[in-house]
Design an enzyme around this catalytic site. Structure first.
Site, PDB file in Angstrom:
ATOM      1  N   GLU A  12       9.322  41.252  49.558  1.00 17.68           N
ATOM      2  CA  GLU A  12       9.277  42.553  49.671  1.00 17.68           C
ATOM      3  C   GLU A  12       8.587  42.635  51.053  1.00 17.68           C
ATOM      4  O   GLU A  12       8.362  43.975  51.200  1.00 17.68           O
ATOM      5  CB  GLU A  12       9.001  43.477  48.702  1.00 17.68           C
ATOM      6  CG  GLU A  12       7.472  43.337  48.387  1.00 17.68           C
ATOM      7  CD  GLU A  12       7.000  42.157  47.439  1.00 17.68           C
ATOM      8  OE1 GLU A  12       5.919  42.225  46.821  1.00 17.68           O
ATOM      9  OE2 GLU A  12       7.643  41.278  47.190  1.00 17.68           O
ATOM     10  N   ASP A  36      17.467  44.857  44.905  1.00 15.77           N
ATOM     11  CA  ASP A  36      17.891  44.307  46.256  1.00 15.77           C
ATOM     12  C   ASP A  36      18.560  45.494  46.996  1.00 15.77           C
ATOM     13  O   ASP A  36      18.325  45.428  48.194  1.00 15.77           O
ATOM     14  CB  ASP A  36      19.097  43.343  45.787  1.00 15.77           C
ATOM     15  CG  ASP A  36      18.689  42.262  45.361  1.00 15.77           C
ATOM     16  OD1 ASP A  36      17.700  41.814  45.417  1.00 15.77           O
ATOM     17  OD2 ASP A  36      19.517  41.217  44.571  1.00 15.77           O
ATOM     18  N   ASP A  79       4.388  46.187  53.716  1.00 15.71           N
ATOM     19  CA  ASP A  79       4.860  45.659  52.318  1.00 15.71           C
ATOM     20  C   ASP A  79       5.139  46.834  51.533  1.00 15.71           C
ATOM     21  O   ASP A  79       4.585  47.896  51.530  1.00 15.71           O
ATOM     22  CB  ASP A  79       3.618  44.754  51.492  1.00 15.71           C
ATOM     23  CG  ASP A  79       4.192  44.132  50.300  1.00 15.71           C
ATOM     24  OD1 ASP A  79       4.553  42.874  50.478  1.00 15.71           O
ATOM     25  OD2 ASP A  79       3.753  44.511  49.384  1.00 15.71           O
ATOM     26  N   ASN A 126      11.170  46.261  40.261  1.00 16.65           N
ATOM     27  CA  ASN A 126      12.295  45.396  39.728  1.00 16.65           C
ATOM     28  C   ASN A 126      12.265  45.232  38.287  1.00 16.65           C
ATOM     29  O   ASN A 126      13.321  45.338  37.737  1.00 16.65           O
ATOM     30  CB  ASN A 126      11.877  43.907  40.551  1.00 16.65           C
ATOM     31  CG  ASN A 126      12.656  43.532  41.595  1.00 16.65           C
ATOM     32  OD1 ASN A 126      13.667  44.125  41.814  1.00 16.65           O
ATOM     33  ND2 ASN A 126      12.395  42.602  42.410  1.00 16.65           N
TER      34      ASN A 126
END
Length: 483
Positions: free
Chosen positions: A396, A369, A352, A360
Site C-alpha cells: 500500500e 485492490d 502509505d 483489507n
C-alpha cells in the site's frame, strides 16, 4: 595482289546491296560502292584517299569512343569482327552495323548496314528511361501518380500511340481497374469507363497474358472468333491496334501496361515491344519496392507497438497501472544525476495508506485492490509535468519523484495529495484517525551531488514517512538532517 585481281574483286563486291568499302594497305587506296557514296556524301570516283573521309567520324554505340573511317581497318575489331557505330550527319544520326573482313594479300573489306535512321529518338528515349529509372528507384506513395503518368506519356509518345495506360487487378484478383491513362491530343480518354472490369469479359486477352504476358495486335479486325468479346470492346473504343505487356510481382500477373492506336493502325515493331516491356518492368519493380516499403513499415510499426507494450508491461504495475518499482528505481537514478549536473533540487515523496491491513481484513481484498487503484490514479493525475512520476513502491506504499522541486513546493504538493485523497471520500470505518481513507506522507527535498545515491534518498524519505506515522498518521513530514 595484282591490279587486275583487285579490280576483279571490287567488281564482285560493289554490287552488294550494302555500303561496301575496300581498302588496299599497299597503295593506301579506298574503293566505295554507290551505297557508300550516298551514305558518306562522297562524289563518284574510282578510288579515294584517307583525306576524302576526314569529314566523317563514327562513334562506338556502346563505348562512345570516336574514330575515323580509316581506323576501322587497323586492328580495331575484336574476334567477332562486328560492331555498331553511330554516324552523325548535319540533319540526322544513323546506327550502323559494321562488319570487317580480311581478304587475300593486302586487301580488307568493310560492309555497313543501316540499322536505324532515327537514332535521335532512340537516344531521347534512352534519356527518358534514365529519368524514369531514377524517379522510380526511391518512389514514394505521395508522388507515385506523377511518375507513372510521366512514364506512360514517354512510352506512348515514342511508340507513336494515341493512348497508353496502366491496369491493375483488384485485391480479389477477379476484376481489373484502369489506374492511370495518358492520351494524345484530341483523343478520347476511357479511364473512367474501365473500372471494376471483370476478367471474364476478356477471356482471350487474359489467356494470352497468363501464357505469354503479351498481347500484340496490329489490326483489331483480324482478331480470331475466340476474341469476339475483346474485339467488341476495342471497336467500341475505336481501337485499331493494341500492344500490352503483363506486369508481374514474383511471377504473379498483377496487371498490365499497354498502348493503342485509334487514328490509324500501327504495325508494332520489336523496338516498341522492347520499350513497353522496359517501362513495364520498371513500374513493376517500383510497385514491388512500394509493397516492400509498406510491409517493412507495417513490420516496424508492429515492432514499435510490441516494444511499447513490452516496455509498459515491464515498467507498469499490473494492478494499479501506474509505474512499478523497476520504473521508479530507474527514473530516480536518472533524475538524481540530471539534477546534480544542473545543480537543481529534487524531491521524493513516500506515502502509505493508513491502516490498510484493517481495510483489507474487514472489507475484503477485492475492495482493497479497488482502493489501491483509486489512490494510484489520484497520485498519477497530480503528476502533470514531464519528469514527474508516481509509482507503486510495494503493497500500500506509493512514491512520487518530483525533479526541480524544492522543500517549499514539495510541502504544497503533499498537501494537494491529501486534498485529492480526501475528495475520494473512501469510507474506512476501521481507521482510528478518520472515518475516510487517509495517507501518511514523508518527503525529502535536496540538491544532489554526483555522489548522491538512490538508496540514501529513499532511506531519508522513508524516515520522514515513519515520522509522519509516529506523530499520529494522516500527517506530512519532511526529512530533516541532524548534526
Amino acid at each position: 595482289m595484282s591490279k587486275n585481281l583487285t579490280d576483279e574483286t571490287w567488281q564482285n563486291m560493289e554490287l552488294l546491296p550494302f555500303c561496301v568499302l575496300l581498302y588496299n594497305s599497299n597503295t593506301n587506296i579506298f574503293k566505295v560502292n554507290s551505297q557508300g557514296l550516298s551514305l558518306f556524301g562522297l562524289k563518284e570516283n574510282t578510288h579515294f584517299k584517307k583525306a576524302d573521309f576526314s569529314h566523317i567520324t563514327l562513334t562506338n554505340h556502346h563505348s562512345k569512343k570516336e574514330l575515323l573511317i580509316e581506323e576501322l581497318f587497323f586492328d580495331y575489331f575484336t574476334a567477332n569482327n562486328q560492331c555498331q557505330f553511330v554516324l552523325s550527319k548535319p540533319t540526322s544520326k544513323l546506327i550502323l552495323n559494321v562488319k570487317f573482313a580480311k581478304l587475300l594479300h593486302s586487301n580488307s573489306i568493310i560492309i555497313i548496314d543501316i540499322l536505324n535512321n532515327n537514332v535521335d529518338e532512340q537516344y531521347d528515349f534512352g534519356n527518358i528511361i534514365s529519368n524514369i529509372s531514377t524517379d522510380l528507384i526511391d518512389i514514394q506513395n505521395d508522388d507515385v501518380d506523377k511518375h507513372i503518368n510521366y512514364a506512360l506519356k514517354a512510352v506512348g509518345t515514342v511508340c507513336h500511340a494515341d493512348r497508353s495506360y496502366l491496369f491493375k487487378f483488384a485485391e480479389d484478383g477477379k476484376t481489373i481497374n484502369n489506374t492511370h491513362e495518358w492520351v494524345n491530343g484530341n483523343i478520347q480518354p476511357f479511364k473512367d469507363d474501365l473500372q471494376d472490369l471483370p476478367k471474364d469479359d476478356l477471356p482471350y486477352f487474359f489467356s494470352s497474358m497468363v501464357s505469354t504476358h503479351l498481347f500484340r495486335v496490329n489490326d483489331v479486325t483480324s482478331l480470331p472468333i475466340q476474341a469476339m468479346s475483346e474485339k467488341t470492346i476495342f471497336q467500341r473504343q475505336k481501337i485499331k491496334s493494341v500492344l500490352c505487356i503483363g506486369l508481374r510481382y514474383d511471377k504473379e500477373l498483377v496487371g498490365f501496361i499497354g498502348c493503342d492506336c485509334v487514328v490509324k493502325k500501327r504495325n508494332w515493331t520489336d523496338l516498341d515491344l522492347i520499350r513497353l516491356r522496359l517501362v513495364g518492368e520498371m513500374l513493376a519493380n517500383a510497385f514491388k519496392n512500394l509493397n516492400y516499403k509498406h510491409e517493412l513499415q507495417q513490420t516496424q510499426q508492429q515492432l514499435i507497438n510490441a516494444n511499447q507494450k513490452l516496455n509498459k508491461q515491464v515498467n507498469t504495475d499490473g494492478l494499479t497501472n501506474i509505474a512499478n518499482r523497476r520504473c521508479f528505481d530507474h527514473t530516480l537514478k536518472c533524475e538524481i544525476k540530471r539534477c546534480a549536473r544542473n545543480k537543481e533540487p529534487i524531491s521524493l515523496i513516500m506515502c502509505d495508506i493508513d491502516f490498510f491491513k484493517r481495510y483489507n481484513d474487514n472489507y475484503g481484498h477485492q475492495l482493497g485492490d479497488e482502493v489501491l487503484k483509486r489512490v494510484a490514479k489520484a497520485l498519477h493525475d497530480l503528476c502533470k509535468r514531464e519528469g514527474d512520476l508516481a509509482a507503486r513502491f510495494g503493497g500500500e506504499e506509493f512514491t512520487i519523484v518530483l525533479p526541480t522541486i524544492d522543500t517549499e513546493h514539495c510541502q504544497r504538493f503533499a498537501a494537494l495529495i491529501q486534498e485529492k485523497i480526501s475528495e475520494l471520500a473512501i469510507e474506512h470505518n476501521f481507521s482510528i484517525v478518520s472515518k475516510y481513507l487517509t495517507l501518511s506522507i514523508g518527503f525529502y527535498s535536496f540538491i544532489p551531488s554526483q555522489k548522491t545515491t538512490p538508496k540514501e534518498v529513499i532511506t531519508n524519505a522513508d524516515i520522514a514517512l515513519y515520522n509522519a506515522k509516529e506523530t499520529g498518521r494522516n500527517k506530512i513530514a519532511s526529512f530533516e538532517k541532524t548534526n
